[in-house]
Design an enzyme around this catalytic site. Structure first.
Site, PDB file in Angstrom:
ATOM      1  CB  CYS A 102      -0.839   0.207   1.322  1.00 14.13           C
ATOM      2  SG  CYS A 102      -1.873   1.523   1.736  1.00 14.13           S
ATOM      3  CB  CYS A 105      -0.121   1.807   3.952  1.00 10.64           C
ATOM      4  SG  CYS A 105      -1.581   1.629   3.692  1.00 10.64           S
TER       5      CYS A 105
END
Length: 331
Positions: A102, A105
């Site tokens: 991700c 993230c």
């Protein structure tokens, strides 16, 4: 089309399964992962022991976080109750749900860690890899990542998705602390390890299992799990015993004889492969079945695969890989 060999029904079938279980007990308990019943018991004991360790000891464990003071900790399915729920009764806990793949993230996590390290223990950041710990992500109903959830007194009190600036996050935390801070006792300096007391019902069921009475043990564990839905150990043993008795009832030749689109035969073949310590082969069988089926048959195959996943630690590499293959097969 070759199908599994028919089995006797009713009490005769259960007697046959029990006899086979007693004869093959030594081979069965050697199975890899959580399907090894003795290993599962040891794992459950180890998880209980880990949950009772002092907070400082857990913070110093490998991968336990990026702060010497314990402001950032890594959390797993096994440590969630202690490190998040129990801790949130003493101090605010921010749960950072992320994954290695991700990109957003990787933007958000350093900001959260910086704020946590500067908080002086006012709150703690609990980082959870959703790929390795899917049960936590499911519990929070996560639809996208990154997701940040604030917990106080064991309950979620606020959350946000996506990337936010350091100033926005800081203001958000200040607002939460203003609302709930007075209800929290603060982080303790030392946690006392409570004494462990064996549940006599679990001991009795384990004695039956050790004596080869798998049907009796299963009935006892089911009763405990139904009475106590949060009893993780009893629920895990129910799943393992149900799988073991079902898998032992299959004709091993089904692995070679199962037709590609025969749902019953392919699920039976997967059971035999898993019992034979080949989880990758078992998972691939069902994923291949998902690809060539639809409707109720596809749902049945997917459900069985998810049930087999639960027999193992969700962080096992072959489980993580199979979950990704299943997602690709479905979408």
């Amino acid at each position: 089309m070759t199908r599994p060999t028919p089995r006797p029904q009713g009490n005769a079938a259960r007697a046959q399964a029990a006899a086979a279980a007693r004869q093959q007990a030594a081979a069965t308990v050697a199975m890899s992962g959580a399907v090894d019943l003795s290993a599962l018991k040891e794992r459950a004991d180890a998880q209980r022991a880990q949950a009772h360790q002092p907070v400082k000891a857990q913070q110093q464990a490998p991968g336990g976080g990026g702060s010497a003071g314990g402001s950032v900790i890594d959390v797993t399915d096994a440590t969630f109750e202690t490190e998040v729920l129990s801790r949130s009764t003493r101090q605010l806990v921010l749960v950072d749900l992320w994954a290695e793949w991700c990109g957003p993230c990787k933007q958000l996590s350093p900001v959260l860690e910086k704020l946590a390290n500067a908080s002086g223990g006012t709150w703690v950041l609990a980082k959870i890899d959703v790929d390795s710990n899917p049960q936590i992500a499911q519990a929070f109903g996560v639809q996208s990542i990154p997701t940040v959830v604030a917990l106080a007194a064991g309950q979620p009190v606020a959350a946000f998705n996506g990337v936010r600036s350091e100033a926005e996050i800081s203001d958000w935390i200040d607002q939460i602390l203003a609302q709930v801070g007075g209800a929290l006792a603060g982080a303790p300096e030392v946690d006392v390890e409570p004494e462990s007391v064996d549940d006599p019902r679990m001991v009795a069921a384990e004695d039956k299992m050790n004596a080869g009475d798998f049907d009796g043990a299963l009935a006892d564990y089911r009763a405990i799990a139904e009475a106590e839905p949060d009893n993780v150990e009893a629920s895990s043993l129910v799943r393992n015993l149900e799988f073991m008795l079902r898998a032992q009832a299959h004709d091993p030749s089904i692995v070679q004889n199962a037709a590609p689109g025969d749902v019953d035969a392919q699920l039976a073949a997967a059971d035999v492969l898993l019992l034979g310590q080949d989880p990758e082969g078992a998972f691939d069988r069902i994923i291949a079945l998902v690809k060539v089926t639809s409707g109720d048959d596809r749902t049945r195959a997917r459900t069985r695969l998810l049930e087999l996943f639960e027999l193992f630690d969700p962080a096992e590499p072959f489980v993580v890989a199979a979950r990704r293959k299943l997602a690709a097969a479905l979408f």
